[in-house]
Each structure stands twice: as C-alpha cells, then as structure tokens.
Design an enzyme around this catalytic site. Structure first.
Site, PDB file in Angstrom:
ATOM      1  N   GLU A 224      -3.912 -10.485   7.103  1.00 40.79           N
ATOM      2  CA  GLU A 224      -3.399 -10.275   5.749  1.00 40.79           C
ATOM      3  C   GLU A 224      -3.424 -11.621   5.030  1.00 40.79           C
ATOM      4  O   GLU A 224      -2.745 -12.548   5.434  1.00 40.79           O
ATOM      5  CB  GLU A 224      -1.956  -9.752   5.786  1.00 40.79           C
ATOM      6  N   ARG A 230       6.810  -7.963   3.528  1.00 39.99           N
ATOM      7  CA  ARG A 230       6.559  -6.692   4.237  1.00 39.99           C
ATOM      8  C   ARG A 230       5.321  -6.723   5.106  1.00 39.99           C
ATOM      9  O   ARG A 230       4.974  -5.707   5.699  1.00 39.99           O
ATOM     10  CB  ARG A 230       6.341  -5.564   3.226  1.00 39.99           C
ATOM     11  N   HIS A 231       4.613  -7.828   5.117  1.00 41.58           N
ATOM     12  CA  HIS A 231       3.353  -7.879   5.862  1.00 41.58           C
ATOM     13  C   HIS A 231       3.376  -8.945   6.940  1.00 41.58           C
ATOM     14  O   HIS A 231       3.841 -10.048   6.704  1.00 41.58           O
ATOM     15  CB  HIS A 231       2.182  -8.182   4.920  1.00 41.58           C
ATOM     16  N   GLU A 363       6.418   1.400   2.121  1.00 44.00           N
ATOM     17  CA  GLU A 363       5.596   2.343   2.897  1.00 44.00           C
ATOM     18  C   GLU A 363       5.904   2.155   4.376  1.00 44.00           C
ATOM     19  O   GLU A 363       5.836   1.049   4.897  1.00 44.00           O
ATOM     20  CB  GLU A 363       4.110   2.045   2.638  1.00 44.00           C
ATOM     21  N   SER A 366       1.407   6.024   7.385  1.00 42.35           N
ATOM     22  CA  SER A 366       0.407   6.814   6.680  1.00 42.35           C
ATOM     23  C   SER A 366      -0.377   7.638   7.679  1.00 42.35           C
ATOM     24  O   SER A 366      -0.420   7.313   8.872  1.00 42.35           O
ATOM     25  CB  SER A 366      -0.496   5.935   5.814  1.00 42.35           C
TER      26      SER A 366
HETATM   27  P1  AMO Z   1      -2.062   1.924   7.819  1.00 41.38           P
HETATM   28  O1  AMO Z   1      -3.082   0.858   7.663  1.00 41.38           O
HETATM   29  O2  AMO Z   1      -1.464   2.473   6.555  1.00 41.38           O
HETATM   30  O3  AMO Z   1      -2.670   3.181   8.573  1.00 41.38           O
HETATM   31  O4  AMO Z   1      -0.906   1.411   8.762  1.00 41.38           O
HETATM   32  C1  AMO Z   1       0.127   2.269   9.207  1.00 41.38           C
HETATM   33  C2  AMO Z   1       1.489   1.633   9.004  1.00 41.38           C
HETATM   34  O5  AMO Z   1       1.545   0.393   9.702  1.00 41.38           O
HETATM   35  C3  AMO Z   1       2.348  -0.524   8.983  1.00 41.38           C
HETATM   36  N1  AMO Z   1       1.537  -1.703   8.628  1.00 41.38           N
HETATM   37  C4  AMO Z   1       2.031  -2.950   8.500  1.00 41.38           C
HETATM   38  N2  AMO Z   1       3.273  -3.439   8.628  1.00 41.38           N
HETATM   39  C5  AMO Z   1       3.444  -4.756   8.457  1.00 41.38           C
HETATM   40  N3  AMO Z   1       2.450  -5.629   8.197  1.00 41.38           N
HETATM   41  C6  AMO Z   1       1.183  -5.196   8.076  1.00 41.38           C
HETATM   42  N4  AMO Z   1       0.200  -6.071   7.842  1.00 41.38           N
HETATM   43  C7  AMO Z   1       0.927  -3.793   8.219  1.00 41.38           C
HETATM   44  N5  AMO Z   1      -0.192  -3.025   8.187  1.00 41.38           N
HETATM   45  C8  AMO Z   1       0.212  -1.765   8.437  1.00 41.38           C
HETATM   46  C9  AMO Z   1       2.857   0.193   7.746  1.00 41.38           C
HETATM   47  C10 AMO Z   1       1.819   1.270   7.579  1.00 41.38           C
HETATM   48  O6  AMO Z   1       2.314   2.372   6.865  1.00 41.38           O
HETATM   49  N6  AMO Z   1      -4.926   4.317  11.150  1.00 41.38           N
HETATM   50  C11 AMO Z   1      -3.954   4.491  10.085  1.00 41.38           C
HETATM   51  C12 AMO Z   1      -2.855   5.437  10.480  1.00 41.38           C
HETATM   52  C13 AMO Z   1      -3.293   6.864  10.662  1.00 41.38           C
HETATM   53  O7  AMO Z   1      -3.921   7.422   9.754  1.00 41.38           O
HETATM   54  O8  AMO Z   1      -3.016   7.448  11.742  1.00 41.38           O
HETATM   55  C14 AMO Z   1      -3.404   3.143   9.717  1.00 41.38           C
HETATM   56  O9  AMO Z   1      -3.519   2.162  10.403  1.00 41.38           O
HETATM   57  O10 AMO Z   1       4.116   0.737   8.067  1.00 41.38           O
END
Ligand code: AMO
Length: 440
Positions: A224, A230-231, A363, A366
């Site tokens: 990221e 949040r990331h 979020e 997803s």
């Molecule tokens: P996605 O990329 O939305 O979906 O990730 C799913 C959930 O993981 C968390 N998340 C994070 N939390 C903190 N820092 C980050 N960099 C970060 N990236 C993701 C969030 C997010 O909603 N393969 C799909 C899921 C699926 O369709 O089954 C996926 O990875 O809470």
C-alpha cells in the site's frame, strides 16, 4: 551478593487473578514483573504484574528476613521476579488480597526503563511505543485489545468449523497476482520472480472442488503506497469460499459470523473493554443491504460529487458512515470496479454479484459470487488487462466441473478495530508493517 538467580525448582502456583481472600493463609509462588515500588514508613509495597493483573507484595522491614529485604531494596521497575509467601486478605489490594513474602528471587534485573509509563499515565506516540513493542504490549489497553482479538479468532474458528467449513492453508509465495498488479511485493524465489500472496483468492476457489466449504485465517500482503489509519502492508485475512451458493448466501453467513463473534467477545471481554471507558458495538436487528446504485444516487443528491462507477472513498464514505453508523452491506457494485473473479449479474452484466461489509465508514470485508465459466473468466481477465497465460494453472481447474461458488475476505484487524474501539489499525497488530516500518 549476586542479585539475579535462576528459576531452580520454583514453579508458579498462582496467577495474580487467583490471589484472593478465598485463599487467605495459603503458601503461594508467584511470578511477574515489578510494576511499582513504594515505601511507606517501615513497609515496602511491591506491585508484581503478570498477564492477568497485579499482586501487591507487602514487605514489613522490621519482620522480613535480611535476604528478602536486601533483594527488595535492590528491585527496579520492570525486573522480573519470583515471590514465595503467604496470602493475606487486604481489602485495599487488587483482588482483595496481598502476599507477604518469605523468599524473593530476582530473575532478571531491568537495566533500562522505557521512556514512557507502561502502567498508567499518558500514552506516548505510537512510533515511540512501537520501538519497544514487547514492553508496550504490557499496557492495559494493549492487553485488552489482544484479548479481544483472541476472542474474535476463537469465535470465528468455532463458528466456521461448526458450520462445516474446513480450515485450509494456502501458499503465500505465489507466481501471479490475484487482486491486481499494483500492490504486489515481489520476492526472488531461487532465481525466478515470485510474489507474496495478496489474498488466498484463487486457491480457495479451487479448493471448493475437493472440499466444497473452506476457510483460511492467514497473512496477506499488500504494498500500500499510502499510509493511512486503516491500511497495513501485512494483515490477517479471514477468508471463506463455498460451492453451490451465491453472494446472498455468503452475506447471510458473514452476518451470522459477525453476530456470533460480537456476542462471544461481549461474553468474554465486555468488562475489560468497559474498564477502558469504551463499549462494544450494539448489533442492529438486521444488517441493512444497500445497493451501490442507490447509495451513489443518494450521495450525489446530497452534493458529494460522486457518480455511478466511482469507488466509495473519502468524504462520501464518511457521510455514508454517519448515516449508517453500525454494520451494513453495500451490494451490487459496478463490474468494472471489482476484480476479474467477481461474477457479473446475468440480467445486467455492468453490475456484479458483489458486496462490501461496512461498519460506519470502515470497510470490513468484501466478497461475491464468482465467475465459474472458464470462457467468461478469460474474457474478464482480458478486460482487466491481465494475461490469461499467467493464470494457466488456475484456468485449467475450470475444465473439471467448477461449480457456482461464492465467498468473502474479512480483515481481522479492521474487525478488531471496531470491537476494541481503536482508530489506528497499528494498535491492533503486534508488529505492524507499513511503508515506513519493517522493524521491530
Ligand atoms: P479485499 O481486497 O477487499 O478483498 O480485502 C478484504 C478485506 O481485507 C481487509 N484489507 C486490509 N486491511 C488493512 N490493510 C490493508 N492494506 C487491507 N487490504 C485489505 C479489508 C478488506 O475488506 N479476495 C478478496 C475477498 C473475496 O472476494 O473473497 C479480497 O482480498 O477489511
């Protein structure tokens, strides 16, 4: 005299929480770290803290043996010690009892004191604390946060295995992107390029073929660029995948899972969370399911400068979060905004069978129904400027009766933030990783 001694044959008989008036008069052996030393007249009060809390050790200078006194006088905060003594009821002490020592062993003298107070007082900047994270994690608030996280994890496992999902572990060293190319970490795999997995997406989909219902709780890596509250670059993702269901079914599963987790955390951690002046979120009667198109229409009418096809970020999500402060879903996102494996709707392929689970503006998860036709998957890969050849092994599986399937990925840290009431995701990870931090 040598101050530090070994453990020898001493073993703990009681944790701090077990030192109560109910065992008045009992001989005990306790272990822990010195959190404070206070002398009042002829009495020295030493607080010994372990993973469960603190025990007051009360040394009467006039009565203690010379060797005990010598050791107690040499004590410094943070040193780890062992105390053998007798429990005595004492209403003003933690848990209503104290220990009067007969023998003290100093196991490790602390040579440094952290630049901040671990036991109460002001909380210094996160960066300062992360530099000695193992000590920082002794803070009450951190202890509660990770107690909440442990409760989330065990409730999740209990719920999913109870619902017939099989726990799997998939490779974290992979050869192709799953969530788009931009956020991949590359790693040299012997002399070949490889990547750290951004998600178990393709493997969990394949595994519905032999197992039908699977889940994985494991690390995922995202490069990221932006540094936000949040990331992170390494997180723990709770993933499920299931055959013969669609996105409505897995939304039901996700809602039940979150309900189960919140209730379980309430049962085991509510008091700890309340002690910190926080409270666990109330569960709404039903998690609302808002269609993306309606959300965008409403936000646009409110002057948010957003139109169909845009992602929901920044001020738009903040406004949405204010209107929906609890758990809710946003469903049926534009197909173009979702990864290649998300299934377009049969009646309107511009829209996909997808959802995000939100808590206010955050979020949490997803997911969606997946493309199960190989032809369509190849088309979707091309539309997203990805090379089908790079997915050859994955595509091959689709020749062997890939059933309709659906699933989701839920961020453990984001869910923990909501339950522990933390604003910064770094507080809910033992050793957070972001663009600027790779240590400790
Ligand atoms: P996605 O990329 O939305 O979906 O990730 C799913 C959930 O993981 C968390 N998340 C994070 N939390 C903190 N820092 C980050 N960099 C970060 N990236 C993701 C969030 C997010 O909603 N393969 C799909 C899921 C699926 O369709 O089954 C996926 O990875 O809470």
């Amino acid at each position: 005299m040598k101050l530090e001694e070994g453990l020898g044959d001493w073993r703990r008989t009681h944790y701090s929480i077990q030192i109560t008036p109910a065992i008045d008069g009992k001989k005990v052996t306790i272990f822990g770290w010195v959190s404070s030393i206070r002398t009042q007249g002829g009495i020295v009060f030493v607080m010994v803290t372990d993973r469960d809390g603190s025990v007051q050790v009360t040394v009467n200078k006039g009565k203690a043996s010379p060797s005990t006194l010598e050791r107690v006088e040499a004590l410094k905060p943070h040193s780890s010690i062992a105390v053998r003594g007798t429990v005595k009821s004492m209403p003003r002490a933690p848990n209503g009892a104290e220990v009067v020592p007969e023998e003290v062993r100093i196991l490790s003298v602390a040579t440094e004191a952290p630049s901040f107070s671990v036991y109460g007082g002001e909380t210094p900047s996160l960066d300062k604390r992360l530099d000695i994270r193992a000590v920082d994690l002794r803070r009450d608030k951190a202890q509660t946060t990770f107690k909440v996280q442990r409760a989330v994890l065990s409730a999740t496992r209990e719920f999913l295995s109870g619902a017939g999902y099989l726990e799997v572990r998939t490779p974290k060293l992979i050869s192709t992107a799953t969530e788009g190319g931009a956020s991949l970490f590359s790693v040299l795999y012997y002399n070949r390029p490889s990547f750290l997995a951004q998600s178990p997406q393709l493997y969990k989909e394949e595994l519905v073929l032999p197992f039908e219902k699977v889940y994985e709780i494991g690390p995922v890596f995202r490069a990221e660029e932006s540094r936000t509250q949040r990331h992170l670059s390494e997180i723990t993702s709770i993933d499920i995948e299931e055959a013969f269901v669609d996105y409505h079914d897995v939304m039901d599963t996700l809602e039940s899972l979150v309900r189960g987790v919140v209730s379980s955390v309430r049962a085991s951690c509510a008091k700890d969370v309340e002690r910190l002046g926080r409270s666990l979120p109330e569960l709404p009667e039903r998690f609302e399911r808002l269609e993306y198109k309606d959300v965008v229409e409403r936000l646009a009418a409110q002057g948010e400068g957003i139109s169909w096809g845009d992602d929901l970020t920044g001020p738009a999500t903040e406004r949405l979060g204010k209107e929906h402060p609890s758990f809710y879903f946003v469903t049926d996102w534009p197909t173009q905004a979702k990864p290649f494996y998300i299934k377009p709707r049969d009646d309107d392929p511009k829209v996909s069978e997808s959802f995000d689970l939100m808590f206010g503006p955050l979020e949490l998860a997803s997911g969606g129904s997946r493309v199960s036709s190989k032809t369509l998957l190849v088309k979707r890969l091309k539309e997203q400027k990805l090379k089908p050849q790079a997915f050859e092994h994955h595509l091959k599986v689709f020749d062997y009766g890939m059933p309709p399937h659906a699933g989701f990925g839920l961020g453990l840290e984001r869910l923990t933030m909501v339950l522990a009431g933390e604003e910064n995701i770094r507080e809910v990870v033992l050793y957070p990783r972001d663009k600027l931090r790779l240590t400790p």
